[in-house]
Design an enzyme around this catalytic site. Structure first.
Site, PDB file in Angstrom:
ATOM      1  N   ASP A   1       0.944  -1.144   0.075  1.00 31.32           N
ATOM      2  CA  ASP A   1       0.071  -0.152  -0.068  1.00 31.32           C
ATOM      3  C   ASP A   1       0.856   1.299  -0.032  1.00 31.32           C
ATOM      4  O   ASP A   1       2.251   0.991   0.099  1.00 31.32           O
ATOM      5  CB  ASP A   1      -0.882  -0.317   1.135  1.00 31.32           C
ATOM      6  CG  ASP A   1      -1.960   1.328   1.215  1.00 31.32           C
ATOM      7  OD1 ASP A   1      -2.173   1.558   0.434  1.00 31.32           O
ATOM      8  OD2 ASP A   1      -2.008   1.856   2.494  1.00 31.32           O
TER       9      ASP A   1
ATOM     10  N   ASP B   1      -1.542  -1.131   5.868  1.00 30.54           N
ATOM     11  CA  ASP B   1      -2.036  -0.648   7.263  1.00 30.54           C
ATOM     12  C   ASP B   1      -3.481  -0.375   7.441  1.00 30.54           C
ATOM     13  O   ASP B   1      -3.843   0.062   8.383  1.00 30.54           O
ATOM     14  CB  ASP B   1      -1.432   1.035   7.410  1.00 30.54           C
ATOM     15  CG  ASP B   1      -1.916   1.661   6.518  1.00 30.54           C
ATOM     16  OD1 ASP B   1      -2.243   1.554   5.404  1.00 30.54           O
ATOM     17  OD2 ASP B   1      -2.350   2.845   7.203  1.00 30.54           O
TER      18      ASP B   1
ATOM     19  N   ASP C   1      -0.119   5.339   1.137  1.00 30.17           N
ATOM     20  CA  ASP C   1      -0.140   6.145   2.315  1.00 30.17           C
ATOM     21  C   ASP C   1      -0.451   5.393   3.394  1.00 30.17           C
ATOM     22  O   ASP C   1      -1.224   4.230   3.622  1.00 30.17           O
ATOM     23  CB  ASP C   1      -1.488   6.878   2.035  1.00 30.17           C
ATOM     24  CG  ASP C   1      -1.606   7.962   1.013  1.00 30.17           C
ATOM     25  OD1 ASP C   1      -1.731   9.085   1.206  1.00 30.17           O
ATOM     26  OD2 ASP C   1      -1.481   7.437  -0.039  1.00 30.17           O
TER      27      ASP C   1
END
Length: 221
Positions: free
Chosen positions: A12, A172, A14
């Protein structure tokens, strides 16, 4: 830490590779000035920093917004973001070391993000190491976003890695782990990212929980 025997790694963006909360915070508060609304704090932004623009607008404007107003405010947010190159974003500590090691050991890696392409490319311009990614799949690359597995399959094909549990996906957010599992990938939670303290990440079903980026080196090399 148990080593994972695989062929490639996907991330991922961000909250996993790049801490972009500072720029999201600055852009959102600039938008709020235009509407004469009170600023929000960085601490309020961080837990939803990986969730896209709409949750930021919900936080900032509080009252329920119509779909039309949300779309208009989203367009205004993007316009401000594009007018201001990323100044406050930074690679998470250890990420540059990890990506350099992957390149040195010829471990193919790429990025699968829900962030639109036009908001992603300025980060690539700022951080040269991101340009060494073998593939980049953004939120508007296909007709699907995570947690749908289509972006994951697209990235796997770009890395030229056969189907099977031989790619590690690191993210996250729960949707990252869900997308990885649906695409038959091994998964790891980037616990250093934008995860609210009240969330029980043990429930996400990931193969690993990583507390720092450099733990990836113990896992993969």
């Amino acid at each position: 830490m148990r080593q994972w025997q695989g062929k490639g790694v996907l991330f991922d963006l961000d909250g996993t590779l790049v801490d972009t909360a500072g720029d999201l915070h600055a852009v959102l508060n600039q938008l709020l000035v235009q509407y004469q609304r009170p600023a929000v704090s960085l601490e309020q932004i961080i837990p939803i920093g990986s969730d896209g623009i709409y949750p930021l607008l919900d936080l900032a404007f509080e009252a329920p917004l119509s779909a039309e107003n949300k779309q208009r405010l989203r367009a205004e947010f993007i316009a401000i973001y594009q007018q201001n190159p990323p100044r406050h974003s930074r690679l998470f500590s250890g990420i540059e070391e990890v990506l350099a090691a992957f390149n040195e050991h010829h471990i193919p890696w790429g990025i699968v993000t829900n962030k639109p392409t036009k908001l992603t490319l300025p980060l690539f311009a700022k951080y040269q190491v991101l340009k060494t990614a073998k593939t980049l799949v953004c939120g508007d690359t296909l007709g699907f976003k995570k947690p749908h597995p289509a972006p994951m399959h697209h990235a796997r094909a770009a890395l030229n890695i056969d189907q099977g549990n031989n790619i590690l996906y690191v993210g996250d957010a729960k949707r990252d782990i869900d997308a990885g599992i649906r695409a038959d990938m091994h998964t790891a939670i980037a616990a250093w990212g934008y995860i609210h303290a009240t969330v029980n990440i043990q429930d996400w079903g990931a193969g690993h929980i990583l507390r720092a980026p450099t733990e990836l080196l113990q896992l993969t090399i």
